[in-house]
Design a protein around this motif. Structure first.
Motif, PDB file in Angstrom:
ATOM      1  N   PHE A 135       0.849  -1.186   0.000  1.00  0.00           N
ATOM      2  CA  PHE A 135       0.000   0.000   0.000  1.00  0.00           C
ATOM      3  C   PHE A 135       0.885   1.236   0.000  1.00  0.00           C
ATOM      4  N   ASP A 136       0.260   2.379  -0.298  1.00  0.00           N
ATOM      5  CA  ASP A 136       0.966   3.650  -0.383  1.00  0.00           C
ATOM      6  C   ASP A 136       0.666   4.498   0.847  1.00  0.00           C
ATOM      7  N   LEU A 137       1.648   5.280   1.269  1.00  0.00           N
ATOM      8  CA  LEU A 137       1.455   6.304   2.284  1.00  0.00           C
ATOM      9  C   LEU A 137       1.376   7.674   1.602  1.00  0.00           C
ATOM     10  N   ARG A 138       1.076   8.719   2.380  1.00  0.00           N
ATOM     11  CA  ARG A 138       0.978  10.064   1.810  1.00  0.00           C
ATOM     12  C   ARG A 138       2.292  10.460   1.157  1.00  0.00           C
ATOM     13  N   ASN A 139       2.230  11.350   0.205  1.00  0.00           N
ATOM     14  CA  ASN A 139       3.415  11.796  -0.520  1.00  0.00           C
ATOM     15  C   ASN A 139       4.369  12.552   0.387  1.00  0.00           C
ATOM     16  N   ALA A 140       5.644  12.515   0.035  1.00  0.00           N
ATOM     17  CA  ALA A 140       6.694  13.251   0.748  1.00  0.00           C
ATOM     18  C   ALA A 140       7.294  14.293  -0.186  1.00  0.00           C
ATOM     19  N   TYR A 146       9.391  14.211   7.044  1.00  0.00           N
ATOM     20  CA  TYR A 146       8.212  13.417   6.689  1.00  0.00           C
ATOM     21  C   TYR A 146       7.806  12.552   7.875  1.00  0.00           C
ATOM     22  N   GLN A 147       6.484  12.322   8.029  1.00  0.00           N
ATOM     23  CA  GLN A 147       6.008  11.404   9.063  1.00  0.00           C
ATOM     24  C   GLN A 147       4.690  10.773   8.628  1.00  0.00           C
ATOM     25  N   ALA A 148       4.577   9.463   8.845  1.00  0.00           N
ATOM     26  CA  ALA A 148       3.345   8.717   8.616  1.00  0.00           C
ATOM     27  C   ALA A 148       3.377   7.523   9.570  1.00  0.00           C
ATOM     28  N   ALA A 176       9.699   1.541  16.440  1.00  0.00           N
ATOM     29  CA  ALA A 176       9.002   0.397  17.029  1.00  0.00           C
ATOM     30  C   ALA A 176       7.507   0.609  17.120  1.00  0.00           C
ATOM     31  N   ASP A 177       7.059   1.877  17.198  1.00  0.00           N
ATOM     32  CA  ASP A 177       5.620   2.131  17.292  1.00  0.00           C
ATOM     33  C   ASP A 177       4.942   2.224  15.929  1.00  0.00           C
ATOM     34  N   GLY A 178       5.673   1.962  14.857  1.00  0.00           N
ATOM     35  CA  GLY A 178       5.094   1.971  13.520  1.00  0.00           C
ATOM     36  C   GLY A 178       5.198   3.285  12.788  1.00  0.00           C
ATOM     37  N   SER A 179       5.862   4.283  13.378  1.00  0.00           N
ATOM     38  CA  SER A 179       6.044   5.568  12.700  1.00  0.00           C
ATOM     39  C   SER A 179       7.072   5.432  11.584  1.00  0.00           C
ATOM     40  N   VAL A 180       6.768   6.056  10.455  1.00  0.00           N
ATOM     41  CA  VAL A 180       7.698   6.119   9.329  1.00  0.00           C
ATOM     42  C   VAL A 180       8.140   7.573   9.210  1.00  0.00           C
ATOM     43  N   THR A 181       9.423   7.827   9.410  1.00  0.00           N
ATOM     44  CA  THR A 181       9.928   9.203   9.438  1.00  0.00           C
ATOM     45  C   THR A 181      11.202   9.314   8.615  1.00  0.00           C
ATOM     46  N   GLY A 182      11.615  10.559   8.397  1.00  0.00           N
ATOM     47  CA  GLY A 182      12.858  10.819   7.686  1.00  0.00           C
ATOM     48  C   GLY A 182      12.734  12.049   6.809  1.00  0.00           C
ATOM     49  N   ALA A 273      -9.676   6.692  10.574  1.00  0.00           N
ATOM     50  CA  ALA A 273      -8.603   7.689  10.439  1.00  0.00           C
ATOM     51  C   ALA A 273      -7.433   7.357  11.344  1.00  0.00           C
ATOM     52  N   GLU A 274      -7.708   6.983  12.577  1.00  0.00           N
ATOM     53  CA  GLU A 274      -6.615   6.665  13.504  1.00  0.00           C
ATOM     54  C   GLU A 274      -5.837   5.438  13.051  1.00  0.00           C
ATOM     55  N   ALA A 275      -6.537   4.448  12.502  1.00  0.00           N
ATOM     56  CA  ALA A 275      -5.844   3.255  12.010  1.00  0.00           C
ATOM     57  C   ALA A 275      -4.912   3.600  10.855  1.00  0.00           C
ATOM     58  N   LEU A 276      -5.339   4.541  10.017  1.00  0.00           N
ATOM     59  CA  LEU A 276      -4.551   4.904   8.843  1.00  0.00           C
ATOM     60  C   LEU A 276      -3.531   6.003   9.134  1.00  0.00           C
ATOM     61  N   GLY A 277      -3.655   6.646  10.295  1.00  0.00           N
ATOM     62  CA  GLY A 277      -2.799   7.781  10.591  1.00  0.00           C
ATOM     63  C   GLY A 277      -3.228   9.023   9.835  1.00  0.00           C
ATOM     64  N   TRP A 278      -4.524   9.151   9.558  1.00  0.00           N
ATOM     65  CA  TRP A 278      -5.065  10.260   8.779  1.00  0.00           C
ATOM     66  C   TRP A 278      -5.743  11.274   9.686  1.00  0.00           C
ATOM     67  N   ASP A 279      -6.186  12.369   9.080  1.00  0.00           N
ATOM     68  CA  ASP A 279      -7.001  13.359   9.761  1.00  0.00           C
ATOM     69  C   ASP A 279      -8.471  13.025   9.521  1.00  0.00           C
ATOM     70  N   TYR A 280      -9.365  13.584  10.367  1.00  0.00           N
ATOM     71  CA  TYR A 280     -10.785  13.238  10.212  1.00  0.00           C
ATOM     72  C   TYR A 280     -11.678  14.323  10.779  1.00  0.00           C
ATOM     73  N   HIS A 281     -12.935  14.270  10.359  1.00  0.00           N
ATOM     74  CA  HIS A 281     -13.994  15.114  10.918  1.00  0.00           C
ATOM     75  C   HIS A 281     -15.258  14.272  11.005  1.00  0.00           C
ATOM     76  N   GLN A 282     -15.739  14.060  12.220  1.00  0.00           N
ATOM     77  CA  GLN A 282     -16.996  13.349  12.444  1.00  0.00           C
ATOM     78  C   GLN A 282     -18.096  14.383  12.641  1.00  0.00           C
ATOM     79  N   ALA A 283     -19.157  14.286  11.854  1.00  0.00           N
ATOM     80  CA  ALA A 283     -20.264  15.231  11.935  1.00  0.00           C
ATOM     81  C   ALA A 283     -21.499  14.494  12.426  1.00  0.00           C
TER      82      ALA A 283
END
Length: 514
Positions: A135-140, A146-148, A176-182, A273-283
Motif C-alpha cells: 500500500f501507499d502512504l501520503r506523498n513526501a 516526513y512522518q506517517a 518500534a511504534d510503527g512511525s515512518v519518518t525521515g 482515520a486513527e488506524a490509517l494515521g489520517w485526519d478526520y472530521h466526524q459530523a
C-alpha cells in the motif's frame, strides 16, 4: 432490525401510546470476564427490579458508539433480550474486530440504562497480519521532514506488537511504534521509495508489508493526483464479519486520499482515520470525512435540511487546498420504487422527492455552498455523498428506465445548475454501457417496504445513487464504482469481502494545473 424497533418505539412514545421507564439505573450488570478473544462468548449476569420481556443487552464498540446519553447513537454489534428479573445472558463475539467494547443493559427496546454499563476488551484470535501486503502512504517532499504511520493497519493478535524496517531507502526509518519518518534527499525523487516493514507481536508472530512513498521535488505540487471516494459504511461496517478490516483493506487498495463517509455510526470515522494515521472530521452520528492530508477547517451539520451535510477544507500543499462537502440525503420515499413499482407520473415523482426531504436538503446545501462555488476557480470544491436518488443523466430516452424517457431528478439537476459536474459521468459518458450502479450489490431482489409491499420478490431497481461531484480546476482522469469480490445477496451477506450494501465511487482528479 434494532434501529427500526427503536424508531417505532420512539414514535409510540411521542403519541402517548407507551412510555419508557423513567427510573434511574437501579439494577446490576457484571461480566464473567472483561478480557476475551474474538469467538469467545460474553457471559453477563444481571438483575433489575423492573423486569420486562423487551429489556435487552447490547454490545457496542467503545468509546462513543453506544447509548452513553441513553439515546440511540448507532446499531449494536450483538444483542439479546433479558426477559427475567435476574439471570445470565450471552452475546457472541464471532467476527468482531479486536478492540474495546462496552455492554449495556437497556429497558424495553429503548436506550435507558437498567444498570451501569461494563467495559471489556476483545483480542484478535487470528494470526498477526497486515490488512494488505502492499500500500501507499501520503506523498513526501524532498528536503522536508516526513512522518506517517503503519501501526493501525495490522490486525489479528496485536498484543505487544512492534515494528522495524526490513529494507528500504536510506532516508526512511521505521520506529518500534510503527512511525515512518525521515527527510528525503533530492536524489530520492529519481527512484521509488519502497520500504519493507516487519511487524512482530508478543507471541513472536511476524508479518511484513511493502509500503511506497512518492517523493516530490521542491516547487512542484505535492499532490498532483487526488483520489476521492464516497463510501457508505452500512451502519459502520457492523453488518458483515470483520467489517473494519475490510473497510481498511478497501481504502488501502484504492490508494484514496479523501473519503466522504455515510452511516459512520458515530465512531467509524475516527477509528478508520486513527488506524490509517489520517485526519478526520466526524459530523454527528452519521456522516464524516477522512483525509490523508490535513483538515484545516471543519463545519458541523446545521439544522433542518442542513443537518444532512458537513464541510471540511483539506490542505494538500502549502498553496493548494480543496473544499469537501459530504451529504447523506433522505431515503423515503425512494424514487426508483415509485417509478418502477408505483408507475407514478413525473409530477408525482417530483412531489415525492420534495416529500422525502431530498429536494429541500439539496437546495439548502447548495445555497450554503454558494461562497465556495463562487471561488472554486481558486479552491476546487467536491461534493460527495449517498443521495438516495438517481441522476437525470441516467434516466434518458436511450436508457428507457421503467418506461420513462426522462426524469429530472432534482438531486442531480440542481447541482448541475449550481455549476457542479458529476465526475462519474464525465469519465463514463454512456449510461447504457456503463450504468455505474451503486444500489445495490447485495439486494438483487426487492425485500418490501416503502409502500410497495405488493412488489416484494420482484427484481430490485438497480441504480446509481452515490456521487462525487466537483467544481473548479480539476481534471477527471478516471471514475469507477468499487466493490470487493462478488458479494452474496442478503441474508447471506455476513461473510462478504465487501462490507457495504452500496458500491463506493472512486474518482481520480488531476490537480497539477492548480
Amino acid at each position: 432490525m434494532r434501529w427500526l424497533i427503536s424508531v417505532l418505539v420512539a414514535a409510540l412514545v411521542l403519541i402517548g401510546i407507551t412510555a419508557p421507564a423513567s427510573a434511574a439505573p437501579d439494577g446490576t450488570l457484571a461480566l464473567a470476564s472483561t478480557a476475551l478473544r474474538a469467538g469467545e462468548p460474553i457471559t453477563a449476569t444481571y438483575s433489575t427490579p423492573r423486569p420486562h420481556a423487551k429489556n435487552w443487552l447490547g454490545l457496542y464498540s467503545d468509546p462513543g458508539n453506544g447509548p452513553v446519553d441513553e439515546k440511540y447513537v448507532g446499531p449494536s454489534t450483538a444483542w439479546t433480550y433479558l426477559t427475567a428479573g435476574s439471570g445470565t445472558a450471552t452475546l457472541p463475539t464471532d467476527g468482531l474486530e479486536p478492540g474495546d467494547y462496552i455492554v449495556f443493559a437497556l429497558a424495553q427496546d429503548g436506550y435507558q440504562w437498567l444498570a451501569a454499563p461494563v467495559k471489556l476488551r476483545i483480542a484478535g484470535n487470528a494470526p498477526l497480519h497486515f490488512v494488505t501486503e502492499t500500500f501507499d502512504l501520503r506523498n513526501a517532499r524532498a528536503l522536508t521532514p516526513y512522518q506517517a504511520t503503519v501501526r493501525g493497519v495490522v490486525r489479528g493478535d496485536t498484543d505487544g506488537v512492534t515494528f522495524r524496517e526490513a529494507a528500504g531507502p536510506q532516508w526512511a526509518q521505521v520506529s518500534a511504534d510503527g512511525s515512518v519518518t525521515g527527510t528525503p534527499r533530492l536524489s530520492d525523487v529519481l527512484r521509488p521509495s519502497r520500504v519493507r516493514v516487519e511487524a512482530r507481536n508478543a507471541r513472536g508472530e511476524t508479518s511484513t508489508a511493502t509500503i511506497s512513498v512518492e517523493v516530490r521535488p521542491p516547487g512542484l505540487s505535492l499532490v498532483p493526483e487526488l483520489r476521492t471516494m464516497s463510501f457508505n459504511l452500512w451502519h459502520g461496517g457492523s453488518q458483515v464479519d470483520g467489517g473494519r478490516e475490510k473497510q481498511l483493506s478497501t481504502l488501502l487498495k484504492s490508494d484514496v486520499d479523501v473519503v466522504g463517509l455515510q452511516e459512520s455510526s458515530a465512531t467509524s470515522t475516527r477509528e478508520l482515520a486513527e488506524a490509517l494515521g489520517w485526519d478526520y472530521h466526524q459530523a454527528g452520528t452519521d456522516i464524516g470525512v477522512i483525509s490523508r492530508y490535513p483538515i484545516v477547517e471543519r463545519k458541523q451539520p446545521g439544522t433542518g435540511p442542513l443537518s444532512v451535510a458537513t464541510r471540511v477544507r483539506v490542505r494538500l500543499d502549502d498553496h493548494q487546498d480543496v473544499v469537501v462537502w459530504n451529504v447523506h440525503l433522505g431515503y423515503n420515499p425512494y424514487g426508483p420504487y415509485d417509478a418502477c413499482f408505483g408507475k407514478m407520473t413525473q409530477e408525482q415523482l417530483l412531489a415525492n422527492e420534495e416529500r422525502s426531504g431530498r429536494t429541500p436538503q439539496i437546495t439548502a446545501v447548495l445555497q450554503e455552498m454558494r461562497p465556495d462555488l463562487a471561488t472554486a476557480w481558486r479552491t476546487p470544491v467536491l461534493l460527495t455523498g449517498d443521495f438516495n436518488a438517481p441522476s437525470h443523466l441516467d434516466w434518458t430516452p436511450r436508457t428507457r428506465r421503467c418506461g420513462y424517457d426522462t426524469v429530472p431528478w432534482p438531486t442531480s439537476v440542481l447541482p448541475a445548475q449550481a455549476g457542479l459536474r458529476d465526475s462519474f459521468r464525465v469519465a463514463n459518458r454512456n449510461p447504457v454501457t456503463t450504468p455505474g450502479t451503486t444500489w445495490s450489490p447485495i439486494y438483487p431482489i426487492f425485500t418490501g417496504g416503502y409502500g410497495h409491499d405488493s412488489h416484494k420478490g420482484e427484481p430490485e431497481p438497480q441504480d446509481r445513487i452515490d456521487f462525487v461531484y466537483y467544481a473548479g480546476l480539476l481534471g477527471v482522469t478516471d471514475s469507477k464504482t468499487v466493490v470487493e469480490g462478488k458479494p452474496a445477496a442478503v441474508p447471506n451477506h455476513r461473510g462478504n469481502a465487501w462490507p457495504s450494501d452500496h458500491a463506493a465511487v472512486l474518482t481520480t482528479f488531476r490537480t497539477s494545473a492548480l
